[in-house]
Every structure is written in C-alpha cells, then in structure tokens.
Design a protein around this motif. Sequence first.
Motif, PDB file in Angstrom:
ATOM      1  N   ILE A  95       7.930  -7.107  -2.126  1.00 18.44           N
ATOM      2  CA  ILE A  95       8.315  -5.884  -1.415  1.00 18.44           C
ATOM      3  C   ILE A  95       7.125  -4.925  -1.341  1.00 18.44           C
ATOM      4  N   SER A  96       6.350  -4.854  -2.416  1.00 17.54           N
ATOM      5  CA  SER A  96       5.202  -3.942  -2.463  1.00 17.54           C
ATOM      6  C   SER A  96       4.173  -4.275  -1.391  1.00 17.54           C
ATOM      7  N   LYS A  97       4.074  -5.552  -1.030  1.00 18.83           N
ATOM      8  CA  LYS A  97       3.110  -5.953  -0.006  1.00 18.83           C
ATOM      9  C   LYS A  97       3.490  -5.438   1.372  1.00 18.83           C
ATOM     10  N   LYS A  98       4.745  -5.040   1.537  1.00 18.07           N
ATOM     11  CA  LYS A  98       5.211  -4.477   2.803  1.00 18.07           C
ATOM     12  C   LYS A  98       5.211  -2.954   2.803  1.00 18.07           C
ATOM     13  N   ARG A  99       5.666  -2.361   1.691  1.00 18.00           N
ATOM     14  CA  ARG A  99       5.951  -0.942   1.708  1.00 18.00           C
ATOM     15  C   ARG A  99       4.724  -0.062   1.434  1.00 18.00           C
ATOM     16  N   TRP A 100       3.561  -0.656   1.192  1.00 12.54           N
ATOM     17  CA  TRP A 100       2.378   0.163   0.918  1.00 12.54           C
ATOM     18  C   TRP A 100       1.946   0.982   2.137  1.00 12.54           C
ATOM     19  N   VAL A 101       2.362   0.551   3.347  1.00 12.78           N
ATOM     20  CA  VAL A 101       1.896   1.243   4.548  1.00 12.78           C
ATOM     21  C   VAL A 101       2.404   2.685   4.613  1.00 12.78           C
ATOM     22  N   VAL A 102       3.577   2.948   4.028  1.00 13.79           N
ATOM     23  CA  VAL A 102       4.084   4.316   4.053  1.00 13.79           C
ATOM     24  C   VAL A 102       3.227   5.223   3.180  1.00 13.79           C
ATOM     25  N   GLU A 103       2.668   4.671   2.093  1.00 15.04           N
ATOM     26  CA  GLU A 103       1.749   5.455   1.262  1.00 15.04           C
ATOM     27  C   GLU A 103       0.476   5.771   2.039  1.00 15.04           C
ATOM     28  N   ARG A 104       0.037   4.821   2.859  1.00 14.32           N
ATOM     29  CA  ARG A 104      -1.131   5.076   3.708  1.00 14.32           C
ATOM     30  C   ARG A 104      -0.832   6.183   4.716  1.00 14.32           C
TER      31      ARG A 104
END
Length: 355
Positions: free
Chosen positions: A298-307
Amino acid sequence: MSFAGNYVERRIRKNTFFRQINMLIDWKEIEKEITKVYKRGHSVDGRPAYSGLLLFKMLLIGIWYDLSDERVEESVNENLSMMRFCDLDIEDSVPDHSVLSRFRTELTSKKAFDRLLKKINRQLVEHNVIIRNGAGIVDATLTDTPRCPKGKAEYELAEDRKENERSVEEFEKEEVQMKLVKKQQPGVDNEARYLKKGKELHFGYKKHVLTDENGMQLSVHTTTANEHDSKGLKPCLENQDEELAISSCFTDKGYRVPDNVTLLRSPVKNRKIKNRIQHKAYKNRPLTYWQKVYNRLISKKRWVVERTFGGMRRWFGCGMARYVGLAKTHTQHLLEAIAYNLYRAPGIIMSTAQK
C-alpha cells in the motif's frame, strides 16, 4: 488588440507557463460557472464591474506566487505576463484588493469553488493529466493559523493518533476534544482548534485530500485540526466528481476504523470502491507477517499524496491559513488544489508524450 497590447505580446513571448495554462483550459466554460453565482453589475461611477474570470485568475496568481491580495494587485499592475494572463491591456485598470476579497467571499458563501475544481479537473482528464476511474489516495495535513490565543487561554487538547497504544474499544469511544475553557480573545480565529502532534502544539485546521495516482487533487474536505483523520474519508469520497470516481482507495492505517471499513463495503457514488486501507496493530494484537507485507504494498501507492503536500508547501508556501474561519480556509484549500493541478499539468503532459 490595441497597439499597446501587441507590444505586450512581443515582450512576454518567453514566458511559457501562462501560455501553457491558457492552451490547456477552456476559460469560457469556467467563466460560465462563475457567472452563475457572481452577477456583474456596475461600479459607483457607472462603469461595468470586473469580470468574474479576471478576479478568479488573480486569485490563482496569489496562490502560485504566495501573494497577499494587495501584492496581487501590485503584481498584475507591474508584470506584463500576469497582465496578459488576466486578459488586460496596459491601459486597462486592475481590480484592487478589496474587490478580490469581496469576490472570494461571495463565491465562498455560494460554495462555488468546489464546482470550479470539478470543472477544471474534467478538462484535465481530456488531456490525460488526471486518471479517470483509477486508484485514489486519501490523506490529511495541517494548516496552522497565526491567529492563535495569547496568554493563558486554556483548552482541552486533542492528541494525534497513537494506534499501537490503544485497544479497539478505546479507539471506538474516541470523541473530538478541544473545548474552550476560558473566554476567547479578540483577534483570535474562534473556529480553529488545537492539536498536539508529538511534542508540537498546532492551532488551526486540517485539510483532507483525495488524489489520483499522479497526486492530482480530486476533492478536498476541511475540518478543525482536532478532528481525527479517519473522519475525513467519507466526505472526500462523497465530494468527488462522479465522472472521475475512483475504483480503489489507498490510505494509511489511521483510516482503518469500523465506519470506514463499512463505508467501502457498500457503493459510494453508485460505484464499488476497493478497500486498500493499511492494517493497524492494536494493544496485545500485533500485525501478522502478511499484514506487514500488505502495508508495504500500500505504501508504494500512497506516497504520491505526501509528494503533493510537500510540493504545495515548497512551491506555494502552503500550510498557513491566509483567512479567518473554517469556510474561508476551505476556500483557500480549494484554490490551492486548483493551482497545484494546473501547475503540474504541463509537466505531466510532456512526460507522457516522451514515453
């Protein structure tokens, strides 16, 4: 075009950003939406009032360059590229900061900025900037306000989540705290609330955002800072555009509460959304090996929101409330979302074309 307008065009040929935005967006459609809620009249001396589209573009300039209303007025007066982006000639007068403030207040009261975000996003879908019916990521970030209480005003503090230290029963009983104990002071944003995050104390609001796989913002929900992140999932999903509805929802473990799990089991906006919420450990109930593997995926997908959050802070100076009150701070968040999506759009198109 006047002689002065032709001169301006020759002077700003090297400024590509505003040209790219004008090529991407059909501003006539945006102007139609603004006209529904902002009726042009006449000024005191009988001249036609400024168009809503002009004022909306000036608000975007204020976000892109982190400018106050007063500085936006000065910049559009002095900068030829900004002047042409706003469809002004040198001989045209520029709206002053009070006109911008009244325009923003009127559209805020009629909740027009939510619809403008959807209108612009639909146009970006046509350019393959936003992914239709793809995965969605939900997360929250804080927006502090400088209008905090001074002296010894006493508040009940709400602490940021500590999932591993609480049982399921304790979490389900959690209620929003942060009640004013003493009378509030003048000059303080009375709608903002405190949140203790780690060792830091924050006073302000919380922005909940739903993005696509590129980090482009699809919907925005604003609450006080003390409200738990998990309560922002349902409004974000319900506020999304039906034409751009997501197929799966990725979030961190803070969103794994019974209400959210139940929500994703039933259709949202007449669509079934796959549950991609990270697993959460509880007291005396650690994660299994496969749950840890699932969380890493899941972390490999949701990191974009942190960007997305990081880019907005770095480029536009976001993270600090410009206005007073929940409604106007929500307007700020929506304008930031529109400005961010437009800012990134040309780069996404170029990178897609090179593949």
